[in-house]
Design a protein around this motif. Structure first.
Motif, PDB file in Angstrom:
ATOM      1  N   ILE A 163       0.832  -1.216   0.000  1.00 43.46           N
ATOM      2  CA  ILE A 163       0.000   0.000   0.000  1.00 43.46           C
ATOM      3  C   ILE A 163       0.864   1.262   0.000  1.00 43.46           C
ATOM      4  O   ILE A 163       0.443   2.307  -0.508  1.00 43.46           O
ATOM      5  CB  ILE A 163      -1.000  -0.012   1.188  1.00 43.46           C
ATOM      6  CG1 ILE A 163      -2.063   1.084   1.036  1.00 43.46           C
ATOM      7  CG2 ILE A 163      -0.290   0.127   2.511  1.00 43.46           C
ATOM      8  CD1 ILE A 163      -3.076   0.801  -0.022  1.00 43.46           C
ATOM      9  N   ALA A 164       2.094   1.169   0.507  1.00 44.50           N
ATOM     10  CA  ALA A 164       3.008   2.311   0.500  1.00 44.50           C
ATOM     11  C   ALA A 164       3.351   2.711  -0.934  1.00 44.50           C
ATOM     12  O   ALA A 164       3.482   3.896  -1.248  1.00 44.50           O
ATOM     13  CB  ALA A 164       4.270   1.973   1.286  1.00 44.50           C
ATOM     14  N   VAL A 165       3.488   1.729  -1.826  1.00 38.50           N
ATOM     15  CA  VAL A 165       3.775   2.021  -3.231  1.00 38.50           C
ATOM     16  C   VAL A 165       2.559   2.690  -3.872  1.00 38.50           C
ATOM     17  O   VAL A 165       2.700   3.650  -4.630  1.00 38.50           O
ATOM     18  CB  VAL A 165       4.175   0.741  -3.997  1.00 38.50           C
ATOM     19  CG1 VAL A 165       4.550   1.077  -5.434  1.00 38.50           C
ATOM     20  CG2 VAL A 165       5.333   0.026  -3.291  1.00 38.50           C
ATOM     21  N   ASP A 166       1.372   2.199  -3.542  1.00 36.65           N
ATOM     22  CA  ASP A 166       0.146   2.852  -4.019  1.00 36.65           C
ATOM     23  C   ASP A 166       0.115   4.308  -3.573  1.00 36.65           C
ATOM     24  O   ASP A 166      -0.262   5.196  -4.342  1.00 36.65           O
ATOM     25  CB  ASP A 166      -1.101   2.136  -3.478  1.00 36.65           C
ATOM     26  CG  ASP A 166      -1.340   0.796  -4.132  1.00 36.65           C
ATOM     27  OD1 ASP A 166      -1.395   0.736  -5.367  1.00 36.65           O
ATOM     28  OD2 ASP A 166      -1.476  -0.197  -3.392  1.00 36.65           O
ATOM     29  N   PHE A 167       0.505   4.546  -2.333  1.00 38.24           N
ATOM     30  CA  PHE A 167       0.517   5.912  -1.796  1.00 38.24           C
ATOM     31  C   PHE A 167       1.441   6.804  -2.632  1.00 38.24           C
ATOM     32  O   PHE A 167       1.061   7.909  -3.025  1.00 38.24           O
ATOM     33  CB  PHE A 167       0.968   5.920  -0.333  1.00 38.24           C
ATOM     34  CG  PHE A 167       1.052   7.301   0.246  1.00 38.24           C
ATOM     35  CD1 PHE A 167      -0.074   7.913   0.783  1.00 38.24           C
ATOM     36  CD2 PHE A 167       2.247   8.009   0.226  1.00 38.24           C
ATOM     37  CE1 PHE A 167      -0.004   9.207   1.298  1.00 38.24           C
ATOM     38  CE2 PHE A 167       2.328   9.300   0.735  1.00 38.24           C
ATOM     39  CZ  PHE A 167       1.206   9.894   1.270  1.00 38.24           C
ATOM     40  N   ILE A 168       2.656   6.334  -2.907  1.00 30.95           N
ATOM     41  CA  ILE A 168       3.610   7.126  -3.702  1.00 30.95           C
ATOM     42  C   ILE A 168       3.039   7.390  -5.092  1.00 30.95           C
ATOM     43  O   ILE A 168       3.085   8.514  -5.604  1.00 30.95           O
ATOM     44  CB  ILE A 168       4.985   6.430  -3.780  1.00 30.95           C
ATOM     45  CG1 ILE A 168       5.654   6.386  -2.403  1.00 30.95           C
ATOM     46  CG2 ILE A 168       5.890   7.097  -4.814  1.00 30.95           C
ATOM     47  CD1 ILE A 168       5.989   7.736  -1.798  1.00 30.95           C
ATOM     48  N   LYS A 169       2.484   6.365  -5.720  1.00 28.65           N
ATOM     49  CA  LYS A 169       1.924   6.501  -7.070  1.00 28.65           C
ATOM     50  C   LYS A 169       0.754   7.493  -7.100  1.00 28.65           C
ATOM     51  O   LYS A 169       0.670   8.339  -7.993  1.00 28.65           O
ATOM     52  CB  LYS A 169       1.461   5.125  -7.584  1.00 28.65           C
ATOM     53  CG  LYS A 169       0.753   5.140  -8.907  1.00 28.65           C
ATOM     54  CD  LYS A 169       1.670   5.411 -10.058  1.00 28.65           C
ATOM     55  CE  LYS A 169       0.920   5.288 -11.376  1.00 28.65           C
ATOM     56  NZ  LYS A 169       1.766   5.533 -12.519  1.00 28.65           N
ATOM     57  N   ASN A 170      -0.128   7.398  -6.118  1.00 31.75           N
ATOM     58  CA  ASN A 170      -1.356   8.197  -6.133  1.00 31.75           C
ATOM     59  C   ASN A 170      -1.223   9.581  -5.516  1.00 31.75           C
ATOM     60  O   ASN A 170      -2.074  10.436  -5.746  1.00 31.75           O
ATOM     61  CB  ASN A 170      -2.480   7.440  -5.419  1.00 31.75           C
ATOM     62  CG  ASN A 170      -2.839   6.164  -6.133  1.00 31.75           C
ATOM     63  OD1 ASN A 170      -2.751   6.068  -7.356  1.00 31.75           O
ATOM     64  ND2 ASN A 170      -3.231   5.155  -5.366  1.00 31.75           N
ATOM     65  N   ASN A 171      -0.167   9.823  -4.734  1.00 32.55           N
ATOM     66  CA  ASN A 171      -0.066  11.082  -3.999  1.00 32.55           C
ATOM     67  C   ASN A 171       1.174  11.897  -4.308  1.00 32.55           C
ATOM     68  O   ASN A 171       1.401  12.928  -3.674  1.00 32.55           O
ATOM     69  CB  ASN A 171      -0.137  10.809  -2.494  1.00 32.55           C
ATOM     70  CG  ASN A 171      -1.478  10.243  -2.098  1.00 32.55           C
ATOM     71  OD1 ASN A 171      -2.481  10.944  -2.036  1.00 32.55           O
ATOM     72  ND2 ASN A 171      -1.515   8.941  -1.872  1.00 32.55           N
ATOM     73  N   THR A 172       1.987  11.426  -5.261  1.00 36.38           N
ATOM     74  CA  THR A 172       3.167  12.193  -5.671  1.00 36.38           C
ATOM     75  C   THR A 172       3.301  12.109  -7.188  1.00 36.38           C
ATOM     76  O   THR A 172       2.603  11.344  -7.834  1.00 36.38           O
ATOM     77  CB  THR A 172       4.470  11.647  -5.032  1.00 36.38           C
ATOM     78  OG1 THR A 172       4.868  10.454  -5.702  1.00 36.38           O
ATOM     79  CG2 THR A 172       4.318  11.384  -3.538  1.00 36.38           C
ATOM     80  N   LEU A 173       4.243  12.861  -7.690  1.00 38.93           N
ATOM     81  CA  LEU A 173       4.572  12.831  -9.119  1.00 38.93           C
ATOM     82  C   LEU A 173       5.826  11.997  -9.377  1.00 38.93           C
ATOM     83  O   LEU A 173       6.453  12.129 -10.423  1.00 38.93           O
ATOM     84  CB  LEU A 173       4.790  14.261  -9.633  1.00 38.93           C
ATOM     85  CG  LEU A 173       3.603  15.213  -9.504  1.00 38.93           C
ATOM     86  CD1 LEU A 173       4.012  16.647  -9.839  1.00 38.93           C
ATOM     87  CD2 LEU A 173       2.461  14.755 -10.393  1.00 38.93           C
ATOM     88  N   ALA A 174       6.199  11.138  -8.428  1.00 44.11           N
ATOM     89  CA  ALA A 174       7.430  10.346  -8.539  1.00 44.11           C
ATOM     90  C   ALA A 174       7.409   9.476  -9.794  1.00 44.11           C
ATOM     91  O   ALA A 174       6.373   8.924 -10.164  1.00 44.11           O
ATOM     92  CB  ALA A 174       7.613   9.473  -7.304  1.00 44.11           C
ATOM     93  N   ASP A 175       8.577   9.360 -10.408  1.00 39.80           N
ATOM     94  CA  ASP A 175       8.736   8.507 -11.577  1.00 39.80           C
ATOM     95  C   ASP A 175       9.005   7.062 -11.180  1.00 39.80           C
ATOM     96  O   ASP A 175       8.813   6.150 -11.982  1.00 39.80           O
ATOM     97  CB  ASP A 175       9.889   9.011 -12.445  1.00 39.80           C
ATOM     98  CG  ASP A 175       9.616  10.404 -12.971  1.00 39.80           C
ATOM     99  OD1 ASP A 175       8.638  10.563 -13.732  1.00 39.80           O
ATOM    100  OD2 ASP A 175      10.366  11.342 -12.616  1.00 39.80           O
ATOM    101  N   GLY A 176       9.468   6.865  -9.948  1.00 40.11           N
ATOM    102  CA  GLY A 176       9.779   5.512  -9.514  1.00 40.11           C
ATOM    103  C   GLY A 176      10.120   5.427  -8.051  1.00 40.11           C
ATOM    104  O   GLY A 176      10.075   6.426  -7.327  1.00 40.11           O
ATOM    105  N   ILE A 177      10.453   4.203  -7.640  1.00 41.54           N
ATOM    106  CA  ILE A 177      10.785   3.938  -6.243  1.00 41.54           C
ATOM    107  C   ILE A 177      12.119   3.212  -6.141  1.00 41.54           C
ATOM    108  O   ILE A 177      12.534   2.512  -7.063  1.00 41.54           O
ATOM    109  CB  ILE A 177       9.697   3.110  -5.534  1.00 41.54           C
ATOM    110  CG1 ILE A 177       9.534   1.732  -6.206  1.00 41.54           C
ATOM    111  CG2 ILE A 177       8.384   3.865  -5.451  1.00 41.54           C
ATOM    112  CD1 ILE A 177       8.754   0.712  -5.389  1.00 41.54           C
ATOM    113  N   ILE A 178      12.731   3.383  -4.990  1.00 43.58           N
ATOM    114  CA  ILE A 178      13.932   2.644  -4.593  1.00 43.58           C
ATOM    115  C   ILE A 178      13.534   1.905  -3.321  1.00 43.58           C
ATOM    116  O   ILE A 178      12.869   2.478  -2.450  1.00 43.58           O
ATOM    117  CB  ILE A 178      15.096   3.598  -4.276  1.00 43.58           C
ATOM    118  CG1 ILE A 178      15.345   4.558  -5.436  1.00 43.58           C
ATOM    119  CG2 ILE A 178      16.352   2.821  -3.877  1.00 43.58           C
ATOM    120  CD1 ILE A 178      16.114   5.792  -5.043  1.00 43.58           C
TER     121      ILE A 178
END
Length: 194
Positions: free
Chosen positions: A80-95
């Motif tokens: 769900i943390a990845v969903d949060f980054i995807k839905n609440n930021t403009l980030a291109d990716g995760i580390i």
């Protein structure tokens, strides 16, 4: 932006400058965003209340931004943390160091960087074995000042390697790149302008 074009954009940016600005505080973020040559930024700080604004500042400077999801205070180690980054930021990716979060990032068409801490030969063996099951877009190995080991990793995996950790001078940058890393990530600000 579609995942394939983001992959290509990342490669193009690394070709123009293989130094990734890794930021761990607002002062570093500000300086990194001001530097035209830095094309990719790894965000290594923030919390659930500030990460959206941090990413927005990087995007406003026309850079590709990857969030180290494990270091964002208030997020769990769950998908769900990845969903949060995807839905609440403009980030291109995760580390992340967590394979389950890499898989979720891929499902959501985010660029993914699986970070490994090379503490011993078992960590090296994990890279060899996990590349076939996890398949992140990139792997980041820390510390990045071991050219012999970086070369061994680059020869044993098809996944592009980023060297990070303890990159503090021109010799460590050149050593990692000569060993086969496509880029280096560093929080050492004077390296950003080499």
């Amino acid at each position: 932006m579609k995942k394939i074009s983001m992959d290509q954009e990342f490669y193009d940016m690394m070709e123009s400058n293989p130094i990734i600005g890794a930021v761990k505080d607002m002062d570093g973020l500000k300086k990194c965003c001001e530097l035209e040559d830095i094309k990719v930024v790894f965000v290594l700080f923030g919390d659930i209340c500030s990460i959206g604004e941090i990413v927005k500042k990087v995007k406003e400077s026309h850079k590709l931004v990857m969030v180290h999801i494990d270091l964002v205070a208030g997020l769990s180690a769950k998908e769900i943390a990845v969903d949060f980054i995807k839905n609440n930021t403009l980030a291109d990716g995760i580390i992340t160091t967590k394979p389950t979060l890499i898989r979720k990032g891929q499902e959501l068409s985010l660029l993914t960087v699986l970070r490994y801490f090379l503490l011993d030969s078992m960590a090296l063996e994990n890279i060899r074995h996990q590349q076939y099951t996890i398949k992140p877009d990139f792997i980041e190995v820390l510390p990045g000042v071991m050219p012999k080991i970086i070369k061994e990793i680059c020869m044993s995996t098809k996944i592009p390697v980023i060297a990070g950790g303890l990159i503090s001078d021109k010799d460590s940058v050149l050593g990692a790149l000569s060993a086969g890393a496509i880029a280096v990530s560093t929080t050492t600000q004077h390296v950003w302008t080499m």
